[in-house]
Design a protein around this motif. Structure first.
Motif, short mmCIF file in Angstrom:
data_model
loop_
_atom_site.label_atom_id
_atom_site.label_comp_id
_atom_site.label_asym_id
_atom_site.label_seq_id
_atom_site.Cartn_x
_atom_site.Cartn_y
_atom_site.Cartn_z
N HIS A 1 25.71 30.19 64.58
CA HIS A 1 26.69 31.28 64.63
C HIS A 1 26.66 32.03 65.95
O HIS A 1 27.29 33.08 66.10
N LYS A 2 25.93 31.48 66.91
CA LYS A 2 25.91 32.07 68.26
C LYS A 2 26.59 31.10 69.22
O LYS A 2 26.51 29.88 69.03
N LEU B 1 26.05 30.27 75.23
CA LEU B 1 25.37 31.21 76.13
C LEU B 1 24.46 32.16 75.34
O LEU B 1 23.34 32.46 75.77
N GLU B 2 24.92 32.61 74.18
CA GLU B 2 24.07 33.49 73.36
C GLU B 2 22.80 32.76 72.91
O GLU B 2 21.73 33.36 72.82
N ASN B 3 22.94 31.47 72.64
CA ASN B 3 21.75 30.69 72.29
C ASN B 3 20.71 30.75 73.41
O ASN B 3 19.52 30.76 73.16
N LEU B 4 21.23 30.77 74.65
CA LEU B 4 20.31 30.77 75.79
C LEU B 4 19.70 32.14 76.07
O LEU B 4 18.60 32.22 76.62
N THR B 5 20.44 33.21 75.75
CA THR B 5 19.97 34.54 76.16
C THR B 5 19.17 35.26 75.08
O THR B 5 18.45 36.22 75.37
N LYS C 1 31.04 25.14 78.80
CA LYS C 1 30.89 25.28 77.35
C LYS C 1 30.19 26.58 76.94
O LYS C 1 29.81 26.76 75.78
N ALA C 2 30.02 27.49 77.89
CA ALA C 2 29.23 28.70 77.63
C ALA C 2 29.71 29.46 76.38
O ALA C 2 28.91 29.98 75.61
#
Ligand code: ADP
Ligand code: MG
Length: 240
Positions: free
Chosen positions: A91-92, A95-99, A129-130
């Motif tokens: 559900h992220k 980019l949110e997965n990375l941060t 794909k961010a």
């Protein structure tokens, strides 16, 4: 960078690791091969305390992580792991997965985490794909995101547990290429894989596990040209 001394692991009555002694040098690329159930995953999970050995010591970058008061979160920051199933947060966004972990666990500022995250996405070829969600990506792309996510924690060591085993054949190479690229940059890597082309190209050393022990170790060339044990020969004859 990693030392294992007399490491044993038991699950109930089942002895899964038996007297493992292993040293991985800084910058070394170690490939772990062996049949299913031989203890490969358990071995590398002991390197970041996803499993706690029942006996013996594990020392990472000079710190005994098996000591009673070792800080598990610190260990996991330093030793990132990439799994067969990519385990992205569905559900992220990418980019949110990375941060997420750098900001929440490491206390990195949001802006810095985004900046470095974008640079790692670029490195794995997925900058565009961010803002996508994991479900919108192919398996190979998801695994490359998982690698970028691990890198965004700036780990000292990267552990890979059969990172291409869940991928369709045409996606395996793109992930191996990213891993080979990392290998050139000097990060310490421990990779469980059946991809012998990768081992040949990237590994400094290969270990063959059987029945919870390191049965044989050597250079990739040793394994391909002249493996010592019949058990190793049999295994290689089935996968190469
Ligand atoms: P590999 O990665 O080489 O296939 P594993 O390290 O996953 O091997 O497993 C080695 C052995 O330990 C297997 O017999 C497996 O069933 C057992 N095992 C692994 N994890 C657990 C667990 N959490 N509980 C009980 N047994 C386990
Ligand atoms: Mg495994």
């Amino acid at each position: 960078m990693i030392q294992m001394h007399g490491v044993q692991k038991q699950f109930g009555q089942l002895q899964v690791l038996k007297d493992i002694n292993l040293t991985v040098k800084s910058g070394e690329k170690l490939v772990v091969i062996g049949p299913s159930g031989s203890g490969k995953s358990t071995l590398i999970r002991c390197m970041n305390l996803l499993e706690q050995p029942t006996e013996g010591k594990v020392i990472v970058d000079g710190v005994e992580i098996t000591a009673p008061r070792a800080r598990v979160n610190k260990v996991r920051e330093a030793v990132a792991m990439v799994f067969q199933q990519f385990n992205l947060y569905p559900h992220k966004t990418v980019l949110e997965n990375l941060t997420l972990a750098p900001t929440l666990i490491k206390g990195v500022g949001k802006k810095a985490a985004i900046e470095s995250g974008m640079s790692f996405l670029e490195r794995v070829g997925l900058k565009e794909k961010a803002d996508a969600y994991p479900s919108q990506l192919s398996g190979g792309q998801q695994q490359r995101v998982a690698i970028a996510r691990a890198l965004n924690m700036r780990p000292k060591i990267m552990l890979f547990d059969e990172p291409t085993s869940a991928l369709d054949p045409e996606m395996i190479q793109e992930v191996l290429d990213v891993m080979a690229g990392l290998a050139n940059e000097g990060i310490t890597m421990v990779v469980v894989t059946h991809e012998m082309g990768f081992a040949r190209q990237v590994a400094d050393r290969v270990i063959f596990m059987d029945g919870g022990r390191i049965l044989e170790e050597g250079t990739p060339k040793h394994f391909f040209v002249n493996p010592e044990h019949d058990r190793t020969k049999l295994f290689l004859s089935k996968i190469v």
